[in-house]
Motif scaffolding. Sequence first.
Motif, PDB file in Angstrom:
ATOM      1  N   VAL A 148       1.117  -0.988  -0.186  1.00 41.42           N
ATOM      2  CA  VAL A 148      -0.328  -0.254  -0.548  1.00 41.42           C
ATOM      3  C   VAL A 148       0.715   1.168  -0.360  1.00 41.42           C
ATOM      4  O   VAL A 148       0.329   2.290  -0.793  1.00 41.42           O
ATOM      5  CB  VAL A 148      -0.790   0.231   1.245  1.00 41.42           C
ATOM      6  N   ALA A 149       1.741   1.606   1.221  1.00 44.49           N
ATOM      7  CA  ALA A 149       2.740   2.533   1.147  1.00 44.49           C
ATOM      8  C   ALA A 149       4.162   1.556   1.406  1.00 44.49           C
ATOM      9  O   ALA A 149       3.780   1.000   2.355  1.00 44.49           O
ATOM     10  CB  ALA A 149       2.263   3.044   1.587  1.00 44.49           C
ATOM     11  N   ALA A 150       4.855   2.848   2.162  1.00 40.22           N
ATOM     12  CA  ALA A 150       6.732   2.267   2.477  1.00 40.22           C
ATOM     13  C   ALA A 150       7.118   4.126   2.597  1.00 40.22           C
ATOM     14  O   ALA A 150       6.610   4.679   1.629  1.00 40.22           O
ATOM     15  CB  ALA A 150       7.097   1.606   2.266  1.00 40.22           C
ATOM     16  N   ILE A 151       7.736   3.859   3.936  1.00 37.96           N
ATOM     17  CA  ILE A 151       8.510   5.070   3.731  1.00 37.96           C
ATOM     18  C   ILE A 151       9.918   4.390   4.761  1.00 37.96           C
ATOM     19  O   ILE A 151       9.700   3.556   4.951  1.00 37.96           O
ATOM     20  CB  ILE A 151       7.616   6.031   5.442  1.00 37.96           C
ATOM     21  N   SER A 152      10.751   5.370   4.599  1.00 38.65           N
ATOM     22  CA  SER A 152      12.291   4.813   4.637  1.00 38.65           C
ATOM     23  C   SER A 152      12.414   5.230   6.298  1.00 38.65           C
ATOM     24  O   SER A 152      11.782   6.175   7.198  1.00 38.65           O
ATOM     25  CB  SER A 152      12.999   6.044   3.646  1.00 38.65           C
ATOM     26  N   TRP A 153      13.481   5.294   6.795  1.00 40.61           N
ATOM     27  CA  TRP A 153      14.053   5.192   8.251  1.00 40.61           C
ATOM     28  C   TRP A 153      13.906   6.529   8.451  1.00 40.61           C
ATOM     29  O   TRP A 153      13.321   6.387  10.037  1.00 40.61           O
ATOM     30  CB  TRP A 153      15.351   4.733   8.489  1.00 40.61           C
ATOM     31  N   ASN A 154      14.240   7.765   8.071  1.00 41.64           N
ATOM     32  CA  ASN A 154      13.713   9.574   8.305  1.00 41.64           C
ATOM     33  C   ASN A 154      12.656  10.112   7.953  1.00 41.64           C
ATOM     34  O   ASN A 154      12.487  11.080   7.999  1.00 41.64           O
ATOM     35  CB  ASN A 154      14.843   9.808   7.716  1.00 41.64           C
ATOM     36  N   GLY A 155      11.755   9.206   6.575  1.00 42.90           N
ATOM     37  CA  GLY A 155      10.592   9.645   6.687  1.00 42.90           C
ATOM     38  C   GLY A 155      11.513  10.396   5.208  1.00 42.90           C
ATOM     39  O   GLY A 155      10.195  11.076   4.815  1.00 42.90           O
ATOM     40  N   GLY A 156      12.548  10.467   4.938  1.00 46.50           N
ATOM     41  CA  GLY A 156      12.760  10.984   4.136  1.00 46.50           C
ATOM     42  C   GLY A 156      12.007  10.342   2.367  1.00 46.50           C
ATOM     43  O   GLY A 156      12.368  11.513   1.520  1.00 46.50           O
ATOM     44  N   SER A 157      11.754   9.468   2.493  1.00 45.31           N
ATOM     45  CA  SER A 157      11.182   8.557   1.051  1.00 45.31           C
ATOM     46  C   SER A 157      10.021   8.421   1.272  1.00 45.31           C
ATOM     47  O   SER A 157       9.762   6.907   2.597  1.00 45.31           O
ATOM     48  CB  SER A 157      12.458   8.057   0.562  1.00 45.31           C
ATOM     49  N   THR A 158       9.385   8.583   0.628  1.00 45.69           N
ATOM     50  CA  THR A 158       7.553   7.430   0.367  1.00 45.69           C
ATOM     51  C   THR A 158       7.490   6.721  -1.122  1.00 45.69           C
ATOM     52  O   THR A 158       7.747   7.655  -1.904  1.00 45.69           O
ATOM     53  CB  THR A 158       7.037   8.126   1.286  1.00 45.69           C
ATOM     54  N   THR A 159       6.717   6.049  -0.686  1.00 46.04           N
ATOM     55  CA  THR A 159       6.223   5.399  -2.060  1.00 46.04           C
ATOM     56  C   THR A 159       4.318   4.888  -1.979  1.00 46.04           C
ATOM     57  O   THR A 159       4.623   4.091  -0.337  1.00 46.04           O
ATOM     58  CB  THR A 159       7.034   4.070  -2.891  1.00 46.04           C
ATOM     59  N   TYR A 160       4.177   4.631  -2.976  1.00 52.68           N
ATOM     60  CA  TYR A 160       2.693   4.047  -2.885  1.00 52.68           C
ATOM     61  C   TYR A 160       2.036   3.379  -4.126  1.00 52.68           C
ATOM     62  O   TYR A 160       2.869   3.699  -4.932  1.00 52.68           O
ATOM     63  CB  TYR A 160       1.567   5.430  -2.473  1.00 52.68           C
ATOM     64  N   ALA A 161       1.164   2.558  -3.657  1.00 50.01           N
ATOM     65  CA  ALA A 161       0.272   1.817  -4.652  1.00 50.01           C
ATOM     66  C   ALA A 161      -0.188   3.067  -4.994  1.00 50.01           C
ATOM     67  O   ALA A 161      -0.825   4.068  -5.345  1.00 50.01           O
ATOM     68  CB  ALA A 161      -0.125   0.585  -4.316  1.00 50.01           C
TER      69      ALA A 161
END
Length: 123
Positions: free
Chosen positions: A47-60
């Motif tokens: 559905v969605a993912a976020i990197s360790w520091n929140g600097g990168s996100t991705t979505y379906a």
Amino acid sequence: VQLQASGGGLVQAGESLRLSCTDSRRTSSNNGVGWFRQAPGKGREIVAAISWNGGSTTYADSVKGRFTISRDRSKNTVYLQMDSLKPEDTAVYYCAAGRSSSAGTQIASYNYWGQGTLVTVSS
């Protein structure tokens, strides 16, 4: 890592929910975290993912513009804000911590899973 997902429930189409994923052992702050879902009779999907520091996100593609993933490292919690919910969003939602610090989209990249929380959207 021990993840606890919460916030699911029954809502009507167009309404919102916010899911939370908390790491009670506080050991995943350097890991990417993803939200996945599994609808009845279907496979698990990102559905969605976020990197360790929140600097990168991705979505379906199916949730872009409607869902927002964020994290509060001080609370060891990752959130999934879900707006404009649709009946097709009905599923059990799982959070997972990844093997790396990035926002991965592959299930195989995740090795710690929470128990899941059910989201039901009625039409």
